[in-house]
Design a protein around this motif. Sequence first.
Motif, mmCIF file in Angstrom:
data_model
loop_
_atom_site.group_PDB
_atom_site.id
_atom_site.type_symbol
_atom_site.label_atom_id
_atom_site.label_comp_id
_atom_site.label_asym_id
_atom_site.label_seq_id
_atom_site.Cartn_x
_atom_site.Cartn_y
_atom_site.Cartn_z
ATOM 1 N N ARG A 1 -16.821 31.965 -6.255
ATOM 2 C CA ARG A 1 -16.179 31.724 -4.970
ATOM 3 C C ARG A 1 -16.926 30.653 -4.172
ATOM 4 O O ARG A 1 -16.310 29.789 -3.532
ATOM 5 N N ARG A 2 -18.244 30.712 -4.212
ATOM 6 C CA ARG A 2 -19.048 29.757 -3.438
ATOM 7 C C ARG A 2 -18.892 28.335 -3.960
ATOM 8 O O ARG A 2 -18.821 27.376 -3.202
ATOM 9 N N LEU A 3 -18.843 28.193 -5.292
ATOM 10 C CA LEU A 3 -18.779 26.864 -5.891
ATOM 11 C C LEU A 3 -17.354 26.407 -6.171
ATOM 12 O O LEU A 3 -17.134 25.246 -6.551
ATOM 13 N N GLY A 4 -16.388 27.324 -6.034
ATOM 14 C CA GLY A 4 -15.002 26.970 -6.307
ATOM 15 C C GLY A 4 -14.704 26.786 -7.785
ATOM 16 O O GLY A 4 -13.838 25.987 -8.160
ATOM 17 N N THR A 5 -15.402 27.513 -8.654
ATOM 18 C CA THR A 5 -15.200 27.391 -10.102
ATOM 19 C C THR A 5 -14.357 28.555 -10.606
ATOM 20 O O THR A 5 -14.181 29.578 -9.924
ATOM 21 N N GLU A 6 -13.845 28.414 -11.830
ATOM 22 C CA GLU A 6 -13.007 29.458 -12.429
ATOM 23 C C GLU A 6 -13.861 30.435 -13.226
ATOM 24 O O GLU A 6 -14.960 30.108 -13.698
ATOM 25 N N LEU A 7 -13.311 31.624 -13.391
ATOM 26 C CA LEU A 7 -14.039 32.698 -14.067
ATOM 27 C C LEU A 7 -13.038 33.489 -14.898
ATOM 28 O O LEU A 7 -11.960 33.860 -14.411
ATOM 29 N N SER A 8 -13.388 33.757 -16.167
ATOM 30 C CA SER A 8 -12.489 34.500 -17.061
ATOM 31 C C SER A 8 -13.189 35.743 -17.587
ATOM 32 O O SER A 8 -14.420 35.766 -17.739
ATOM 33 N N LEU A 9 -12.368 36.742 -17.891
ATOM 34 C CA LEU A 9 -12.884 38.010 -18.412
ATOM 35 C C LEU A 9 -12.089 38.386 -19.646
ATOM 36 O O LEU A 9 -10.859 38.228 -19.674
ATOM 37 N N CYS A 10 -12.802 38.903 -20.662
ATOM 38 C CA CYS A 10 -12.155 39.272 -21.924
ATOM 39 C C CYS A 10 -12.610 40.659 -22.341
ATOM 40 O O CYS A 10 -13.801 40.986 -22.274
ATOM 41 N N VAL A 11 -11.634 41.474 -22.741
ATOM 42 C CA VAL A 11 -11.925 42.789 -23.329
ATOM 43 C C VAL A 11 -11.473 42.742 -24.781
ATOM 44 O O VAL A 11 -10.378 42.254 -25.084
#
Length: 398
Positions: free
Chosen positions: A258-268
């Motif tokens: 959120r601070r850097l404005g980057t994307e984040l993904s999660l995998c199960v």
Amino acid sequence: METPYERFALSAWRGEFRDPAEERAYRKHVEPAAARHLRTSVTVWASLLLLFGSLDFLALGLSSGFVQLMAARGISAALLLLLAWRLKYNPHWATSGYAVTILEIVGFTLFFLIYFVRPDIIIWNIGVTLILLLCLYIFIPNRVVLSNVAAGFGIVGTLVCVRLTGADAAKIISLFILLCLPTTVGMIAALRLQMVQRRQFALHTEMVEINASLQEEIERREALEVELQKQATTDPLTGLFNRRQYELLFNRERERSRRLGTELSLCVLDLDHFKQINDLHGHDVGDQVLRHVAALFGQTLRQTDIIGRFGGEEFILLLPETSLEQSERLIDRLRQRLEGAPLETDEQTIRITATFGLTAVQDEDKTIEDIVKRADRALYLGKQSGRNRVVTADHGDQ
């Protein structure tokens, strides 16, 4: 168990540790300083012997008596200087005491010659002997018991020389008492000094041992703290992050995203047909499969990626600074790598595949549970579609 008092007990008449091992340790500790001190002492001793030869020349001239005395002085000085030189290569001679004691006895023997060459200065010689007896204890580094031997030889030799020059029994007894005075004072002073030095060594040794023990305890506690931290944050079977630690790391990465404005993904992901592996090959082989998968993930994914064991045969991956499209390509390479790396056991080869449910972390997601549920739905679709595939939660296909 030996107490510190028993370990560092001192002999009252030798001024040395009663424990031979502690005495050897002390002598080794003071060896360099004792050797330097003794070299200085014997060098000064040799210089004074030669210097006093000028007084003999003034009294005797170039007579045979002067030659005899200078020869004696020269031999004594040469032996002393030889000892000073050898101490550089044999410093343990300084703490053993035998070499300097032999030279003291030889020095006294050569000194006795003055009584017969110059009987006119017997009183002067006795005065010098008194000073020598005191210096023997105070200025020449040596063990007290060996200094006693040299002093005893000097006293007996002096009494014999004075008797041979014509002194009666009464004078001999008076001289004996007189010679005992500096000897007693010197011996007491040397004993006190030796005992003080050894007590200081005992305190130093105890301090070093206490510090070493404390350091060992600190290192043991630090290792225990690391182990406890590891047990609290990692899965004991695979070494991956456990659920508690994984959620902490997720919160940290989400805030950073959120601070850097980057994307984040999660995998199960879920290993395909893992129950059959356990049923056919046993739980030990099942554990090997889990460890094999964990190691392969660690080797394949990036250092910034976070890998956790979600439970059973389920794993969870967090991919920072990675869009959903990038994550899909990355996870598919991981899937192919897993499919192409079966577990080789002693008896067989076990093929391993997994189904992956992938989603992007959205701003509106309130908790990690919301994101995991979305990834689980994609995982369920993947299993229904035939397993061994990557399914994204956004469009429901590979």
